[in-house]
Scaffold this motif. Structure first.
Motif, PDB file in Angstrom:
ATOM      1  N   ALA A  82      19.222-111.932   6.534  1.00  0.00           N
ATOM      2  CA  ALA A  82      19.182-110.481   6.677  1.00  0.00           C
ATOM      3  C   ALA A  82      17.943-109.909   5.992  1.00  0.00           C
ATOM      4  CB  ALA A  82      20.442-109.858   6.088  1.00  0.00           C
ATOM      5  N   GLY A  83      17.633-110.453   4.825  1.00  0.00           N
ATOM      6  CA  GLY A  83      16.558-109.881   4.013  1.00  0.00           C
ATOM      7  C   GLY A  83      15.219-109.901   4.713  1.00  0.00           C
ATOM      8  N   VAL A  84      14.858-111.022   5.298  1.00  0.00           N
ATOM      9  CA  VAL A  84      13.569-111.097   5.979  1.00  0.00           C
ATOM     10  C   VAL A  84      13.741-110.915   7.482  1.00  0.00           C
ATOM     11  CG1 VAL A  84      11.546-112.522   6.422  1.00  0.00           C
ATOM     12  CG2 VAL A  84      12.633-112.579   4.181  1.00  0.00           C
ATOM     13  N   GLY A  85      14.814-111.488   8.026  1.00  0.00           N
ATOM     14  CA  GLY A  85      15.029-111.422   9.465  1.00  0.00           C
ATOM     15  C   GLY A  85      15.100-110.001   9.987  1.00  0.00           C
ATOM     16  N   PHE A  86      15.626-109.092   9.166  1.00  0.00           N
ATOM     17  CA  PHE A  86      15.791-107.714   9.636  1.00  0.00           C
ATOM     18  C   PHE A  86      14.597-106.813   9.320  1.00  0.00           C
ATOM     19  CE2 PHE A  86      20.777-107.884   9.503  1.00  0.00           C
ATOM     20  CZ  PHE A  86      20.747-108.917  10.420  1.00  0.00           C
ATOM     21  N   TYR A  87      13.510-107.376   8.812  1.00  0.00           N
ATOM     22  CA  TYR A  87      12.300-106.563   8.534  1.00  0.00           C
ATOM     23  C   TYR A  87      12.006-105.542   9.641  1.00  0.00           C
ATOM     24  CZ  TYR A  87      10.006-109.001   4.529  1.00  0.00           C
ATOM     25  OH  TYR A  87       9.653-109.484   3.308  1.00  0.00           O
ATOM     26  N   PRO A  88      11.888-105.991  10.897  1.00  0.00           N
ATOM     27  CA  PRO A  88      11.446-105.048  11.925  1.00  0.00           C
ATOM     28  C   PRO A  88      12.518-104.035  12.312  1.00  0.00           C
ATOM     29  CG  PRO A  88      11.125-107.340  12.616  1.00  0.00           C
ATOM     30  CD  PRO A  88      12.017-107.358  11.435  1.00  0.00           C
ATOM     31  N   ILE A  89      13.725-104.188  11.753  1.00  0.00           N
ATOM     32  CA  ILE A  89      14.796-103.257  12.121  1.00  0.00           C
ATOM     33  C   ILE A  89      15.148-102.328  10.962  1.00  0.00           C
ATOM     34  CG2 ILE A  89      17.137-103.075  13.064  1.00  0.00           C
ATOM     35  CD1 ILE A  89      15.032-104.519  14.864  1.00  0.00           C
ATOM     36  N   PHE A  90      15.366-102.892   9.790  1.00  0.00           N
ATOM     37  CA  PHE A  90      15.789-102.053   8.660  1.00  0.00           C
ATOM     38  C   PHE A  90      14.731-101.926   7.572  1.00  0.00           C
ATOM     39  CE2 PHE A  90      19.939-103.696  10.278  1.00  0.00           C
ATOM     40  CZ  PHE A  90      20.373-102.489  10.789  1.00  0.00           C
ATOM     41  N   GLY A  91      13.529-102.379   7.846  1.00  0.00           N
ATOM     42  CA  GLY A  91      12.474-102.256   6.849  1.00  0.00           C
ATOM     43  C   GLY A  91      12.360-103.495   5.986  1.00  0.00           C
ATOM     44  N   SER A  92      11.347-103.474   5.132  1.00  0.00           N
ATOM     45  CA  SER A  92      10.920-104.702   4.473  1.00  0.00           C
ATOM     46  C   SER A  92      11.674-105.044   3.194  1.00  0.00           C
ATOM     47  CB  SER A  92       9.437-104.575   4.152  1.00  0.00           C
ATOM     48  OG  SER A  92       9.216-103.355   3.462  1.00  0.00           O
ATOM     49  N   ARG A  93      12.582-104.198   2.759  1.00  0.00           N
ATOM     50  CA  ARG A  93      13.160-104.467   1.447  1.00  0.00           C
ATOM     51  C   ARG A  93      14.693-104.510   1.487  1.00  0.00           C
ATOM     52  NH1 ARG A  93      10.153-105.810  -3.380  1.00  0.00           N
ATOM     53  NH2 ARG A  93       8.101-104.855  -3.263  1.00  0.00           N
ATOM     54  N   VAL A  94      15.248-104.984   2.566  1.00  0.00           N
ATOM     55  CA  VAL A  94      16.704-104.989   2.690  1.00  0.00           C
ATOM     56  C   VAL A  94      17.343-105.753   1.520  1.00  0.00           C
ATOM     57  CG1 VAL A  94      18.646-105.762   4.094  1.00  0.00           C
ATOM     58  CG2 VAL A  94      16.637-104.761   5.182  1.00  0.00           C
ATOM     59  N   TRP A  95      16.825-106.940   1.265  1.00  0.00           N
ATOM     60  CA  TRP A  95      17.367-107.748   0.172  1.00  0.00           C
ATOM     61  C   TRP A  95      17.067-107.108  -1.179  1.00  0.00           C
ATOM     62  CZ3 TRP A  95      20.332-111.066  -2.110  1.00  0.00           C
ATOM     63  CH2 TRP A  95      19.912-111.740  -3.267  1.00  0.00           C
ATOM     64  N   CYS A  96      15.832-106.724  -1.385  1.00  0.00           N
ATOM     65  CA  CYS A  96      15.429-106.162  -2.681  1.00  0.00           C
ATOM     66  C   CYS A  96      16.229-104.915  -3.010  1.00  0.00           C
ATOM     67  CB  CYS A  96      13.954-105.792  -2.668  1.00  0.00           C
ATOM     68  SG  CYS A  96      12.889-107.077  -2.028  1.00  0.00           S
ATOM     69  N   ARG A  97      16.600-104.161  -1.981  1.00  0.00           N
ATOM     70  CA  ARG A  97      17.259-102.890  -2.212  1.00  0.00           C
ATOM     71  C   ARG A  97      18.772-103.030  -2.317  1.00  0.00           C
ATOM     72  NH1 ARG A  97      17.444 -97.933   2.139  1.00  0.00           N
ATOM     73  NH2 ARG A  97      18.498 -96.425   0.803  1.00  0.00           N
ATOM     74  N   PHE A  98      19.343-103.841  -1.418  1.00  0.00           N
ATOM     75  CA  PHE A  98      20.797-103.890  -1.343  1.00  0.00           C
ATOM     76  C   PHE A  98      21.400-105.113  -2.033  1.00  0.00           C
ATOM     77  CE2 PHE A  98      19.503-101.396   2.359  1.00  0.00           C
ATOM     78  CZ  PHE A  98      20.310-100.284   2.221  1.00  0.00           C
ATOM     79  N   GLY A  99      20.582-106.136  -2.256  1.00  0.00           N
ATOM     80  CA  GLY A  99      21.199-107.371  -2.690  1.00  0.00           C
ATOM     81  C   GLY A  99      20.702-107.996  -3.977  1.00  0.00           C
ATOM     82  N   CYS A 100      19.441-107.860  -4.286  1.00  0.00           N
ATOM     83  CA  CYS A 100      18.874-108.710  -5.330  1.00  0.00           C
ATOM     84  C   CYS A 100      19.421-108.393  -6.725  1.00  0.00           C
ATOM     85  CB  CYS A 100      17.358-108.583  -5.342  1.00  0.00           C
ATOM     86  SG  CYS A 100      16.618-109.547  -6.667  1.00  0.00           S
ATOM     87  N   PRO A 101      20.062-109.356  -7.367  1.00  0.00           N
ATOM     88  CA  PRO A 101      20.628-109.103  -8.692  1.00  0.00           C
ATOM     89  C   PRO A 101      19.533-108.928  -9.760  1.00  0.00           C
ATOM     90  CG  PRO A 101      20.895-111.415  -8.089  1.00  0.00           C
ATOM     91  CD  PRO A 101      20.342-110.722  -6.891  1.00  0.00           C
ATOM     92  N   GLN A 102      18.367-109.542  -9.489  1.00  0.00           N
ATOM     93  CA  GLN A 102      17.238-109.339 -10.407  1.00  0.00           C
ATOM     94  C   GLN A 102      16.817-107.875 -10.367  1.00  0.00           C
ATOM     95  OE1 GLN A 102      15.324-112.363 -11.869  1.00  0.00           O
ATOM     96  NE2 GLN A 102      15.225-110.635 -13.256  1.00  0.00           N
ATOM     97  N   ALA A 103      16.719-107.349  -9.154  1.00  0.00           N
ATOM     98  CA  ALA A 103      16.347-105.940  -8.983  1.00  0.00           C
ATOM     99  C   ALA A 103      17.384-105.037  -9.624  1.00  0.00           C
ATOM    100  CB  ALA A 103      16.206-105.612  -7.501  1.00  0.00           C
ATOM    101  N   ALA A 104      18.655-105.453  -9.560  1.00  0.00           N
ATOM    102  CA  ALA A 104      19.714-104.638 -10.156  1.00  0.00           C
ATOM    103  C   ALA A 104      19.481-104.509 -11.662  1.00  0.00           C
ATOM    104  CB  ALA A 104      21.080-105.250  -9.874  1.00  0.00           C
ATOM    105  N   ILE A 105      19.198-105.643 -12.301  1.00  0.00           N
ATOM    106  CA  ILE A 105      18.971-105.610 -13.747  1.00  0.00           C
ATOM    107  C   ILE A 105      17.705-104.832 -14.090  1.00  0.00           C
ATOM    108  CG2 ILE A 105      18.397-107.039 -15.746  1.00  0.00           C
ATOM    109  CD1 ILE A 105      20.239-109.158 -14.676  1.00  0.00           C
ATOM    110  N   LEU A 106      16.627-105.152 -13.391  1.00  0.00           N
ATOM    111  CA  LEU A 106      15.373-104.438 -13.625  1.00  0.00           C
ATOM    112  C   LEU A 106      15.566-102.938 -13.398  1.00  0.00           C
ATOM    113  CD1 LEU A 106      13.075-106.950 -11.746  1.00  0.00           C
ATOM    114  CD2 LEU A 106      12.791-106.331 -14.144  1.00  0.00           C
ATOM    115  N   GLY A 107      16.371-102.617 -12.382  1.00  0.00           N
ATOM    116  CA  GLY A 107      16.613-101.220 -12.045  1.00  0.00           C
ATOM    117  C   GLY A 107      17.355-100.492 -13.157  1.00  0.00           C
ATOM    118  N   ILE A 108      18.363-101.151 -13.695  1.00  0.00           N
ATOM    119  CA  ILE A 108      19.104-100.514 -14.793  1.00  0.00           C
ATOM    120  C   ILE A 108      18.154-100.277 -15.970  1.00  0.00           C
ATOM    121  CG2 ILE A 108      20.973-100.823 -16.467  1.00  0.00           C
ATOM    122  CD1 ILE A 108      22.425-102.502 -14.302  1.00  0.00           C
TER     123      ILE A 108
END
Ligand SMILES: Cc1cc2nc3c(=O)[nH]c(=O)nc-3n(C[C@H](O)[C@H](O)[C@H](O)COP(=O)(O)OP(=O)(O)OC[C@H]3O[C@@H](n4cnc5c(N)ncnc54)[C@H](O)[C@@H]3O)c2cc1C
Ligand code: SF4
Ligand code: SF4
Lengths: 471, 432
Positions: A366-392
């Protein structure tokens, strides 16, 4: 009165802009043009040479896959991997070199490739298929001969024939490189983007590909210095599930240092760097997933969903995944220290469930496969636990913020449209508020596309200054 | 209390939102014939150029208006019954009000050119115009744009982005030099030409030519003061010679208008229970030479907000504050703060320019006290520049603190010290 009504012309206009939209305006065909983005009609000859190399490369690849000829030779590899990479790089360079430096978003919402048209969907299906093969049917990649084509370089770099993961790493790195050149050409008026793009290209090439390969060559553990727990869960998982194993048995001393480094980055490096620079130090400067999103994903950044609904989903999902990985890690450690009497035979299942659903389905398919449909950061935005921690960390105590320049915002919407993380930047800018959002990866594109110079990424250095001048 | 607002532009919206803050229980109705929802007018060009879809130009989600309990009505108000406190709608309906705000915006200027009403001739102000433009560019290979300024260059960029050749006819001897100082104007002129547009200075439109079927097929243009004119074939003609307040509704219904709808400093018109604000308003300014007609985004915002306060019983007088604005000429960004180009008595200029990179910074001062800044190709901090002007900082002090005002992105070359030292060397004595 009826004909000369002062509102006659207005009243005639009964357009339903909401349903109909405005569509695509007439475009003068290339053949009739006297100008085309600053270059001669018909395009740059080097652009055509580049395209030609790509075509030759693809043909060479197909020939090798079908006939088996040249497979495993340097010639075969150079033709099928080198030519397309070189050709595409030349193509992008030539395509943009005559254009005036500046924002290049003309027609993005009119093109099928960048506005979820046929080409977009085809690319999406292609990428998704590739990830499915990679994760679940690697034998297809192997038996087709694709893996063998890369043998010469795999042997040179890692000392052994490649596997599907090697092919993946290679393709990934080439994509970051080629589309990095595209990004560099498109944003060559903006030094923030130049430096940042070179950074992601460098980290992918060196730390995401060459160094791990060379470590294998010298029989050390294949270690990625730029991934840490939880994005790379293995580094803090116990027993045979993770790095802890590497440290104890196979790799000896080097493995211990590696493990210490990974742990230090998770618990010390991450908070400290995020305090000073925001999550961007990782997400849009170092991270491999971020690197791909900022290069291969650039043509799709405007496709991210900006609605409040999407934001709600984002907050639910990303913290869910974070909780999931924390639980998995904790469970495995408890189980490990108690000699396996907690999870028993389920140890493997728990870890595998995370790997399947989050590691493969979410991050890859989903993260890369859906680039042309939902944009380039599907994983980074909705899924990545690293991003979650960095975000907090970013939201709670970082000095990083995007400053809004007083009352200059005209609510045009460019910033929100081009925010790959789907942040409604305008909502803050038009109220004159600074933007401090957990999900912001600090890519800086909002600031670059803003036609009124409203936004500036800052590490807090000017926060005091702003306060001094607004009090 | 029922407040009705005519116009859903930035002025109407700012008023509605401020009123909702002040009066949670009042009924608020906002009417527009142009669109169902508020959109950003300055973003019109980006729809046509494919940078954004129409829906991306809407600053609020559709559900927002319900949440704010602001009733939206799509339709044209054709009459105001001030006595009966009600509005007549074009489709026969009626809407009443206790207090009314007119935020009807502006309209493109037309100067009575022969052929100005032919098909293919248009301004660029509204969604109607945008729709027209889609129809007018069909099959076009050249467009002629008449009148410089900010909208002219935007329309030129729009056509250009679709491969249509552009000719710009402007009366000035350098682009927009009635507003921009010479050097800025020259930079813009250069920028337009470099982008491959045919810019004709000191030229004016004589006539738009009819193809025999009521459609424009070209224009006659001439050099200022010259008797001979040249024919330029084109199928779309953009008239962008400024805008004027839209007073059609007000003046047709006995509300006193000058150039705009006349209001006092609390934005009240001369008719009971009716206010006006934004692009359509002319604010009376007793004691000063001129009334204020301000037609930019931020003044609409400020006036809308003040009108709301005034309708809710406030008595604060409108204070235009320190003027500012920004724009982008193709790829060249421009910002202005305070009084540049106002020709103040005794004003002097300090100028720094980096020819090669098209960067420019100008300080205008009167007797050593800063009154205005202009910047091209660089971003400056609004609040800082504003403070310096409001607090009447001397030039030397501004130069010493110039770094505080830089707003360019990270890693960009910073020019503040170079600017400060160049300007400091020259001292505050250069006249331009
Ligand atoms: C192409 C373009 C680019 C611009 N760019 C900039 C910029 O970069 N920066 C800047 O500061 N300013 C810019 N402006 C100016 C800015 O957009 C205006 O100052 C601002 O929109 C004025 O807001 P308003 O609410 O007063 O009026 P408007 O936005 O004009 O809104 C008035 C609304 O009332 C409606 N209306 C009028 N009469 C009736 C009626 N009888 N019944 C129902 N509805 C009616 C109109 O259809 C319109 O929708 C630009 C303008 C244009 C046209
Ligand atoms: S808010 Fe701006 S810097 Fe942050 S992710 Fe979005 S576009 Fe990038
Ligand atoms: S791009 Fe700039 S002007 Fe446009 S909405 Fe965003 S901050 Fe405002």
């Amino acid at each position: 009165m009826a004909t000369k009504h002062p509102f006659a012309e207005y009243i005639e206009y009964e357009f339903k802009e909401e349903e109909a939209g405005f569509g695509v305006p007439y475009l003068v065909p290339d053949s009739q043009r006297t100008h085309k983005d600053g270059s001669a009609p018909g395009g740059d000859p080097i652009e055509r040479v580049g395209a030609g190399l790509v075509v030759i490369g693809v043909v060479a690849l197909l020939v090798q896959l079908v006939s088996g000829a040249m497979v495993g030779s340097w010639v075969g590899f150079s033709l099928s991997f080198g030519f397309p990479a070189l050709g595409a790089s030349l193509y992008f360079w030539a395509k943009y070199r005559h254009t005036a430096p500046g924002i290049k978003n003309d027609g993005l919402f009119f093109k099928g490739s960048t506005a979820r048209g046929t080409i977009g969907w085809m690319v999406g299906v292609g990428l998704t298929t590739f990830y499915c093969l990679l994760y679940w049917y690697p034998e297809v990649l192997r038996d087709s001969g694709l893996v063998a084509i890369t043998d010469p370089i795999a042997i040179a770099l890692t000392g052994r024939p490649g596997d599907h993961w090697f092919v993946y790493g290679l393709l990934y790195t080439l994509c970051v490189g080629v589309f990095g050149i595209r990004m560099l050409m498109r944003y060559r008026h903006n030094r923030y983007h130049i430096v940042r793009t070179i950074s992601v290209m460098f980290f992918q090439m060196a730390f995401g590909f060459l160094i791990p390969s060379l470590l294998k060559l010298i029989e050390e553990p294949e270690f990625y210095f730029t991934t840490f727990w939880p994005l790379n869960r293995y580094y803090l998982l116990p027993g045979e599930n993770g790095m802890a194993w590497t440290a104890t048995e196979a790799a000896g001393q080097v493995g211990v240092y590696m493990l210490l480094f990974a742990g230090a980055m998770t618990f010390l490096g991450t908070p400290i760097l995020t305090y000073f620079y925001g999550k961007r130090w990782y997400c849009s400067w170092v991270c491999g997933c971020g690197g791909l999103a900022e290069t291969l994903g650039d043509p799709y950044r405007h496709l991210s969903d900006k609605s409040t609904k999407a934001w709600k989903l984002e907050r639910f999902l990303i913290y869910f995944v974070l909780a999931f990985i924390i639980l998995v890690t904790a469970a495995l450690w408890i189980n490990h220290t108690r000699g396996g009497d907690v999870l028993g035979g389920y140890t493997y299942q728990v870890q595998k469930a995370y790997g399947f659903w989050i590691g493969s389905m979410f991050a890859g398919v989903a993260g890369v496969g859906f680039y042309p449909i939902f944009g380039s950061r599907v994983w980074c935005r909705f899924g990545c636990p690293q991003a979650a921690i960095l975000g907090i960390l970013q939201r709670v105590f970082s000095r990083f913020r995007i400053t809004t320049n007083g009352g200059q915002c005209i609510s045009c919407g460019n910033c929100s449209t081009y925010c790959e993380m789907g942040i409604d930047v305008r909502a803050y800018a038009q109220r004159g508020e600074n933007i401090v959002r957990a999900s912001c990866v600090g890519c800086g594109v909002c600031a670059a596309v803003c036609p009124r110079g409203v936004l500036k990424l800052e590490n807090g250095s000017s926060v005091l200054l702003e306060e001094r001048y607004t009090s | 209390m029922h407040i009705t607002i005519v116009g859903n532009g930035v002025t109407g919206v700012s008023a509605a939102l401020r009123l909702r803050e002040l009066q949670p229980d009042w009924k608020i109705t906002m009417i527009s014939g142009e669109s169902d929802y508020h959109y950003s007018r300055p973003a019109l060009m980006y729809i046509f150029m494919g940078h954004m879809r129409y829906k991306d130009t809407k600053p609020y989600e559709d559900s927002f208006w319900d949440e704010q309990r602001i009733d939206l009505v799509r339709g044209w108000v054709t009459e105001i019954d001030a006595e009966g406190h009600s509005l007549q709608m074009h489709d026969g309906g009626a809407i009443c009000y206790d207090r009314l705000l007119l935020a009807t915006g502006a309209e493109s200027n037309k100067f009575g050119w022969p052929g100005q009403d032919l098909v293919g001739v248009q301004g660029l102000y509204s969604l109607m115009d945008l729709k027209k433009l889609y129809a007018n560019v069909e099959g076009a290979s050249r467009g002629v744009i008449v009148g410089g300024g900010l909208i002219g260059i935007e329309l030129a960029e729009m056509l250009h982005s679709r491969g249509i050749e552009v000719t710009l006819l402007v009366r000035e001897s350098s682009y927009w030099d009635n507003v921009l100082p010479k050097e800025e104007s020259e930079l813009v002129t250069r920028q337009i030409r470099r982008a491959g547009m045919d810019l004709r200075l000191e030229s004016e439109l004589k006539e738009v030519l009819d193809d025999g079927h009521g459609r424009a097929c070209g224009v006659l243009a001439s050099k200022l003061g010259s008797a001979t004119s040249e024919r330029i074939d084109c199928s779309v003609v953009g008239l962008t010679a400024g805008v004027h307040p839209n007073t059609t509704l007000a003046s047709g219904n006995g509300i006193e208008c000058g150039r705009g709808i006349l209001v006092d400093r609390t934005l009240k018109t001369h008719s009971p229970d009716i206010w006006a604000a934004g692009d359509c308003a002319e604010i009376e300014n007793p004691g000063e030479e001129l009334n204020w007609i301000q037609q930019v985004w931020y003044t609409g915002k400020a006036q809308g907000k003040l009108a709301a306060e005034s309708m809710a019983g406030g008595t604060e007088a409108y204070d235009p504050g320190i003027w500012f604005n920004s724009a982008k000429f193709v790829d060249l960004e421009y910002q202005t703060y305070g009084q540049v180009g106002f020709r103040l008595p005794g004003e002097e200029h300090l100028l720094w320019q980096d020819e090669e990179s098209s960067r420019l910074f100008r300080i205008v001062h009167v007797a050593g006290v800063v009154v205005g800044f202009n910047a091209m190709g660089m971003r400056w901090r609004h609040r800082v520049c504003e403070r310096w002007i409001a607090e009447k900082w001397p030039v030397e002090r501004v130069l010493a603190d110039l770094k505080d005002a830089g707003f360019d992105p990270e890693f960009f070359t910073r020019f503040e010290s170079e600017i400060a030292s160049t300007m400091g060397r020259v001292g505050s004595g250069v006249r331009s």
